[in-house]
Design an enzyme around this catalytic site. Structure first.
Site, PDB file in Angstrom:
ATOM      1  N   CYS A  36     -19.466  19.713 101.456  1.00 30.68           N
ATOM      2  CA  CYS A  36     -20.700  18.944 101.393  1.00 30.68           C
ATOM      3  C   CYS A  36     -21.878  19.862 101.099  1.00 30.68           C
ATOM      4  O   CYS A  36     -21.745  21.081 100.981  1.00 30.68           O
ATOM      5  CB  CYS A  36     -20.932  18.199 102.707  1.00 30.68           C
ATOM      6  SG  CYS A  36     -21.086  19.308 104.139  1.00 30.68           S
ATOM      7  N   CYS A  39     -22.523  22.725 103.557  1.00 34.99           N
ATOM      8  CA  CYS A  39     -21.698  23.925 103.336  1.00 34.99           C
ATOM      9  C   CYS A  39     -22.321  24.815 102.262  1.00 34.99           C
ATOM     10  O   CYS A  39     -22.391  26.043 102.410  1.00 34.99           O
ATOM     11  CB  CYS A  39     -20.284  23.526 102.926  1.00 34.99           C
ATOM     12  SG  CYS A  39     -19.393  22.518 104.121  1.00 34.99           S
ATOM     13  N   ASP A 444     -35.102  15.350  64.558  1.00 37.48           N
ATOM     14  CA  ASP A 444     -35.568  16.000  63.341  1.00 37.48           C
ATOM     15  C   ASP A 444     -34.401  16.449  62.463  1.00 37.48           C
ATOM     16  O   ASP A 444     -34.587  17.167  61.510  1.00 37.48           O
ATOM     17  CB  ASP A 444     -36.463  17.201  63.676  1.00 37.48           C
ATOM     18  CG  ASP A 444     -35.711  18.298  64.417  1.00 37.48           C
ATOM     19  OD1 ASP A 444     -34.575  18.034  64.848  1.00 37.48           O
ATOM     20  OD2 ASP A 444     -36.264  19.389  64.581  1.00 37.48           O
TER      21      ASP A 444
END
Length: 514
Positions: A36, A39, A444
């Protein structure tokens, strides 16, 4: 420090780390036990506080740690030892080993998910019977029997299915920290313990099904999260697979010798065979061909190359043989830079992810404090120990931290993966947030807006005889235009003496006519 970590700390790390131009060293480590945001934050903050470590960044999607340090101040073994001290075992990142580790972890999660789901369904049958009987005519003896049957199913099933949470929580507490798995493990264990106590005392209520359902949904989230992250990494891994392992070196006497790309130095000559991938960045010295440079430019049409033109590692050579003077091989190639860009994008933190990291750091202690306050408050109000404990456990369960731990990083990684699959590379952590405010996009270069595969735009205007002749000639070519002309079907006529000239076209004989 664990024995395994001690062995890792004592090994020679020069083979696993790279030296930079400024003398600093860097390496990638595979770290076990990262689940998680808390951690990630713990590892990065702990390593960041070590003198000599310049940078430490964790990639949650593949459990990898990229670390850079000054060799005169610290060595690789000390970094691994620091990780072991805070409860994380690390080893050098090796792609094959990581894939094996992923498969083992996935299979273990799937087995645990199956056990939790099967047990939850069976225990729920007993629970529904008890709930119905409590408002009708169930006898105390029957209810107690159902509670004992639920306990016999739930306790071993929860012990097996919740191993990933129990190990992570125990490891965190043992090293004096709290992660997202601590309230999960605590809530499940307390719910099971309270339910077993209710069974021993012939109480009216137990909560075995609640503990199992919680484990089932948490495991389902872990499995889905792992699958999502694996899919997100697929494009980056496929891109890395384009890197050639060997190159054909042209020696001083003109002979050819196949060598590992790592042994090819700048200024040497390599030969690129027809249909092969270019192994290096360099300049064409001799030969003409056409190159698929879609990896570099996004343009899928083959580009003609000849003496003096640049070619890049990972691009696909056409029908010609090229002799290339090497500018860079392995490290420093454009493909290597693209891979570094991917890694940077995967570890980049948006403002939302950074906020989630900070919140996650305090989330688990806040939940534990809230549960304690709830227990004391209900006890003070005269609810009794059992009722107060039930409410406190409920606080732990309903405030399950998985949403904040996984949701925001998962969205970031999934969105980045979707961009990667569409050949768009992110190099800023807040790019997605800034993109949300965009209302106009201006291109472009018209080539970026074309479809990846060519097609015949006016097939109905071309005489069928001419179209069939073109299909016969194009059938033996891999050029994108030839594939478009052939249309994926078998031609009705056969061409012989077919010759393809790079940048010019195809010639041959059909029914004796050239």
């Amino acid at each position: 420090m664990t024995p395994a970590a001690g062995v890792m700390a004592e090994r020679d790390w020069s083979a696993f780390s790279e030296a930079g131009a400024d003398g600093r060293r860097s390496m990638e480590l595979a770290v076990d036990g990262i689940h998680c945001a808390a951690c990630m934050s713990k590892i990065e903050r702990s390593l960041g506080a070590v003198p000599g470590i310049e940078r430490a960044r964790v990639n949650l999607s593949n459990r990898r740690l990229a670390v850079t340090w000054r060799p005169e101040a610290i060595d690789g073994g000390a970094i691994v030892a620091t990780l072991a001290d805070i409860g994380y075992e690390a080893r050098p990142f090796v792609r094959g080993q990581i894939d094996d580790s992923f498969r083992r972890e996935r299979n273990a999660l799937l087995r645990a998910l199956a056990v939790a789901g099967f047990a939850a369904m069976n225990v729920m049958l007993f629970s529904v019977s008890v709930w119905s009987g409590n408002v009708s005519d169930i006898t105390p003896e029957t209810r107690l029997l159902f509670h004992w049957m639920s306990a016999l199913i739930a306790l071993p099933a929860a012990a097996y299915a919740g191993q990933t949470f129990y190990r992570s929580a125990f490891n965190a507490v043992r090293h004096g920290r709290v992660n997202m798995d601590v309230p999960i493990a605590l809530g499940v264990i307390l719910a099971l313990g309270l339910s077993f106590y209710g069974t021993l005392t012939a109480g009216a209520d137990t909560y075995f099904e609640s503990a199992l359902m919680l484990l089932f949904f948490l495991l389902l989230g872990r499995v889905l999260d792992q699958v999502m992250r694996r899919r997100t990494r697929t494009f980056a891994e496929n891109l890395a697979a384009l890197r050639a392992d060997t190159a054909v070196l042209v020696t001083d006497d003109g002979s050819l010798r196949e060598v590992p790309v790592a042994e090819v130095g700048a200024g040497t000559l390599v030969q690129v065979a027809a249909g092969g991938r270019v192994p290096v960045d360099g300049t064409v010295l001799a030969g003409t061909s056409e190159i698929d440079q879609s990896l570099v430019t996004g343009e899928t049409m083959l580009q003609p190359v000849g003496a003096g033109d640049r070619v890049f590692a990972g691009t696909l050579n056409g029908e010609g043989v090229l002799t290339v003077r090497v500018a860079a091989a392995g490290e420093g190639t454009l493909l290597d830079e693209v891979n570094k860009l991917l890694d940077k994008a995967m570890t980049a933190r948006s403002r939302s992810v950074a906020l989630a990291d900070r919140v996650a750091r305090w989330y688990a202690p806040f939940v534990h404090g809230a549960a304690q306050v709830t227990f004391v408050a209900w006890l003070a109000l005269g609810a009794g120990v059992e009722r107060s404990l039930v409410v406190a456990i409920t606080v732990l369960i309903i405030t399950c931290p998985c949403a904040i731990a996984l949701a925001v990083p998962a969205v970031q990684v999934t969105a980045a993966g979707a961009f990667f699959r569409n050949r768009l590379l992110l190099h800023a952590g807040d790019a997605l947030e800034r993109l949300a405010a965009v209302d106009t996009v201006v291109f472009d270069k018209t080539g970026t807006l074309t479809t990846p595969s060519a097609r015949i735009a006016n097939a109905d205007e071309v005489p069928e005889v001419a179209l069939e002749a073109a299909r016969a000639l194009a059938a033996g070519s891999r050029h994108p235009v030839s594939l478009a002309i052939a249309g994926g079907g078998r031609p009705t006529r056969t061409a012989i003496d077919v010759r393809e000239v790079a940048g010019t076209g195809i010639s041959g004989r059909i029914d004796g006519v050239a």
